[in-house]
Structure formats: structure tokens, C-alpha cells
Design a protein around this motif. Structure first.
Motif, PDB file in Angstrom:
ATOM      1  N   ASP A   1       2.601   4.025  12.603  1.00 42.56           N
ATOM      2  CA  ASP A   1       3.364   3.353  11.545  1.00 42.56           C
ATOM      3  C   ASP A   1       2.526   3.078  10.300  1.00 42.56           C
ATOM      4  OD1 ASP A   1       5.658   3.319  13.078  1.00 42.56           O
ATOM      5  OD2 ASP A   1       5.386   1.257  13.786  1.00 42.56           O
ATOM      6  N   LEU A   2       1.205   3.037  10.476  1.00 45.75           N
ATOM      7  CA  LEU A   2       0.311   2.770   9.351  1.00 45.75           C
ATOM      8  C   LEU A   2       0.022   4.020   8.519  1.00 45.75           C
ATOM      9  CD1 LEU A   2      -2.264   0.437  11.159  1.00 45.75           C
ATOM     10  CD2 LEU A   2      -0.563  -0.266   9.461  1.00 45.75           C
ATOM     11  N   LEU A   3       0.452   5.171   9.011  1.00 53.39           N
ATOM     12  CA  LEU A   3       0.157   6.436   8.329  1.00 53.39           C
ATOM     13  C   LEU A   3       1.332   6.864   7.461  1.00 53.39           C
ATOM     14  CD1 LEU A   3      -1.539   8.381  11.242  1.00 53.39           C
ATOM     15  CD2 LEU A   3      -2.653   7.463   9.211  1.00 53.39           C
ATOM     16  N   PRO A   4       1.058   7.236   6.209  1.00 52.62           N
ATOM     17  CA  PRO A   4       2.140   7.663   5.315  1.00 52.62           C
ATOM     18  C   PRO A   4       2.424   9.156   5.420  1.00 52.62           C
ATOM     19  CG  PRO A   4       0.082   7.553   4.100  1.00 52.62           C
ATOM     20  CD  PRO A   4      -0.238   7.158   5.526  1.00 52.62           C
ATOM     21  N   GLY A   5       3.679   9.508   5.313  1.00 52.85           N
ATOM     22  CA  GLY A   5       4.063  10.890   5.038  1.00 52.85           C
ATOM     23  C   GLY A   5       3.721  11.936   6.062  1.00 52.85           C
TER      24      GLY A   5
ATOM     25  N   ASP B   1       4.702  14.804   8.500  1.00 56.66           N
ATOM     26  CA  ASP B   1       5.877  15.651   8.687  1.00 56.66           C
ATOM     27  C   ASP B   1       5.460  16.933   9.411  1.00 56.66           C
ATOM     28  OD1 ASP B   1       4.673  17.311   6.757  1.00 56.66           O
ATOM     29  OD2 ASP B   1       5.840  16.423   5.115  1.00 56.66           O
TER      30      ASP B   1
ATOM     31  N   THR C   1       2.094  18.558   8.564  1.00 60.15           N
ATOM     32  CA  THR C   1       0.858  17.805   8.770  1.00 60.15           C
ATOM     33  C   THR C   1       0.039  18.412   9.903  1.00 60.15           C
ATOM     34  OG1 THR C   1       1.921  15.754   8.041  1.00 60.15           O
ATOM     35  CG2 THR C   1      -0.120  15.539   9.303  1.00 60.15           C
TER      36      THR C   1
ATOM     37  N   TYR D   1       7.057  13.373  14.907  1.00 61.57           N
ATOM     38  CA  TYR D   1       7.015  13.933  13.558  1.00 61.57           C
ATOM     39  C   TYR D   1       7.150  15.457  13.513  1.00 61.57           C
ATOM     40  CZ  TYR D   1       5.124   9.309  12.427  1.00 61.57           C
ATOM     41  OH  TYR D   1       4.946   7.953  12.282  1.00 61.57           O
TER      42      TYR D   1
ATOM     43  N   GLU E   1      -8.713   1.877   3.137  1.00 59.39           N
ATOM     44  CA  GLU E   1      -7.277   1.660   3.017  1.00 59.39           C
ATOM     45  C   GLU E   1      -6.839   0.377   3.722  1.00 59.39           C
ATOM     46  OE1 GLU E   1      -4.797   3.512   1.478  1.00 59.39           O
ATOM     47  OE2 GLU E   1      -6.335   4.763   0.546  1.00 59.39           O
TER      48      GLU E   1
ATOM     49  N   ARG F   1      -9.750   6.746   3.428  1.00 59.46           N
ATOM     50  CA  ARG F   1      -9.212   7.946   2.800  1.00 59.46           C
ATOM     51  C   ARG F   1     -10.326   8.718   2.101  1.00 59.46           C
ATOM     52  NH1 ARG F   1      -4.137   9.560   1.047  1.00 59.46           N
ATOM     53  NH2 ARG F   1      -3.252   7.492   1.486  1.00 59.46           N
TER      54      ARG F   1
END
Length: 290
Positions: free
Chosen positions: A71-75, A77, A80, A100, A225, A288
Motif C-alpha cells: 500500500d505504501l508503493l505508488p503506481g 501495474d 512494473t 497488480y 521517502e 528513491r
């Protein structure tokens, strides 16, 4: 001349010590004793520290950690490409691939764990999404800028070259890529010497810390981050594992040797005591690559 002779041997000695640690770690996780224990008591799918809520079981809490980290990771799909360093039985990899549709590579030292991982991937219909690679994360067999995300759960602990591991993760990440990991650590203000019983059990010279990992990342010009420190969950988890081990002792020693189980019980008690005294930490760290 004698001093120069000693200095000249340091790099070779360091290499030999690290190879010895890798061999001990692989031998341990390849053993039937460890495999049966982690698969039966520790969680089976996820063999890392859990995040406990409302009387959760070990398996439920361990999966909660995976869900929270995801849940802490963005984007994420289908495009990835993610690497799980020290993937164990691959529980997180299968969860991420199922949730995902992403491609996940599992890098792991243990032949025994890797075999179980591959069996579970086939059973879940994910053999095309989750790839299992035997190796260690201090010298990873991947090209530069290969991954969007590098993920690890309670595995970097086992290296005495943690700075090198973070450097390898940085190397294989694409620009803008994310390193997310959890790890049992020592508290930043931990007194010298108090963790020796814990270190002896896992054949380590030292543990990582939030301050150390921040320093390693900063030296690589990585952006911090998020850092979530949850030391109470380390005590919760080891206490629950010890309780489960005591509760199912007679059953467990039929699969893992009594000598192994008794040593595990003593080791867990050292972790619990050190955690209650504030000497240990555990948490989730995210950096990051710029």
C-alpha cells in the motif's frame, strides 16, 4: 613489516569471513530443521515479522506486513518489474503478482526455499509472473537499472556488508525507482555489547540501524521517502512465535530436531528480552533513486 603483512591480508580475510557467513546462512535455511520450522510455525508463505492487530495469527500478521508495504508503493501495474531480495518462500512475490499483475523476480540463497517457492508459484498459476533465482544480494546477477522496485523483508539482516547490499539495490534500480524493505535492527542508541547473544545466534558482527541505513542511502544520493519504526511489532512477533513453538512443541520436534527447536526457543527469548529493553528496532524503510 609485520604490520604491513597484517594489513595486506585484511581484504582476503574479509572475503573469507563473508563467504563463511553466506555458507552458514545457506546451510541453515537449506536444512530440514529450519525448513520444517519456518514452514510450519513461522508462517509458511511469509517468514518475516508481522504487524499484529486484533488477535491476529502469525500468518495473518505476516501477510498484513506485505499488504501494508504494498500500500505504501505508488503506481504498480502490469509493466512494473520488481525484485524481492531474500524472497524466502515467495509469499510477497505471489501477493504482488496476483494483486497488480506485475513481474516479480525472487533472489534467494536457499535451494530448499527456492524449490518450495517454485512449487507454490505453479500451484497458484503464477509461474509466468514469478521467477526464482538462486543467489545472494551482495553481488546480484542483474544489469544496471533493471528494476522499478527493489523489495526485501527481514533479509538484509543476514549480511555483514549491509552498505554493499544497499549499493547493489541502488545499482539495479532504474532512475526514480524505489527501494522498500523491512529489517530487524538495533536501536540507534543501543549500548555496546548488549546484543551479543542475538548476534551469536545469527553469526553476525553487527546489526543495521535506521541511522546506518539512512547514511548508506544518503551516500548514494537516494531520497528518503518514508521510515516507519515499529519496534513493538518485533517483540509481538517473536513472542507469538515462541508461544506457538511451546504450544506445539511435541509436534514440532517430530519434524525439526529437538536440539534445533530448543536452540530456537533460547534464541527467541534473547530477541524478546532485547526488544523489551529497547535495544532492538524493526520497521519499514523506503528510499528513491534520483
Amino acid at each position: 613489516p609485520q604490520i604491513l603483512d597484517v594489513v595486506a591480508t585484511w581484504p582476503k580475510q574479509t572475503i573469507l569471513m563473508q563467504e563463511d557467513l553466506l555458507n552458514k546462512t545457506k546451510t541453515y535455511y537449506d536444512s530440514q530443521d529450519a525448513d520444517e520450522f519456518y514452514h510450519t510455525i513461522w508462517g509458511g508463505e511469509d517468514i518475516h515479522i508481522g504487524i499484529y492487530q486484533d488477535g491476529m495469527s502469525i500468518r495473518e500478521a505476516s501477510r498484513k506486513t506485505v499488504e501494508m508495504m504494498a500500500d505504501l508503493l505508488p503506481g504498480i501495474d502490469t509493466d512494473t518489474h520488481l525484485l524481492d531480495m531474500g524472497a524466502g518462500y515467495g509469499g510477497a512475490a505471489r501477493y504482488l503478482a496476483q494483486r497488480y499483475g506485475c513481474q516479480v523476480d525472487c533472489l534467494n540463497l536457499s535451494t530448499t526455499e527456492n524449490a518450495r517457492n517454485e512449487e507454490k508459484n505453479k500451484a497458484a498459476g503464477l509461474a509466468d509472473k514469478v521467477k526464482v533465482i538462486e543467489g545472494n544480494f551482495e553481488t546480484m546477477p542483474f544489469e544496471d537499472a533493471s528494476y522499478d522496485i527493489v523489495w526485501s523483508q527481514d533479509a538484509i539482516l543476514h549480511s555483514n556488508q549491509k552498505r554493499k547490499v544497499i549499493g547493489e539495490a541502488h545499482r539495479i534500480l532504474k532512475p526514480g525507482g524505489i527501494l522498500i524493505f523491512s529489517d530487524p535492527m538495533q536501536a540507534d542508541n543501543c549500548p555496546d555489547g548488549v546484543l551479543q547473544p542475538v548476534l551469536d545466534r545469527i553469526h553476525l558482527e553487527e546489526m543495521g540501524s535506521v541511522a546506518a541505513y539512512k547514511q548508506y542511502a544518503d551516500a548514494l544520493n537516494m531520497k528518503e521517502e518514508r521510515i516507519m519504526e515499529l519496534p513493538e511489532q518485533l517483540v509481538n512477533h517473536y513472542s507469538n512465535v515462541l508461544h506457538g513453538l511451546n504450544q506445539h512443541y511435541e509436534e514440532v520436534i517430530q519434524k525439526s530436531s529437538q536440539e534445533y527447536v530448543d536452540k530456537m526457543k533460547a534464541g527467541l527469548q534473547h530477541w524478546i528480552e532485547a526488544g523489551k529493553k529497547g535495544y532492538l528496532n524493526w520497521g519499514i524503510l523506503i528510499f528513491r533513486k534520483k
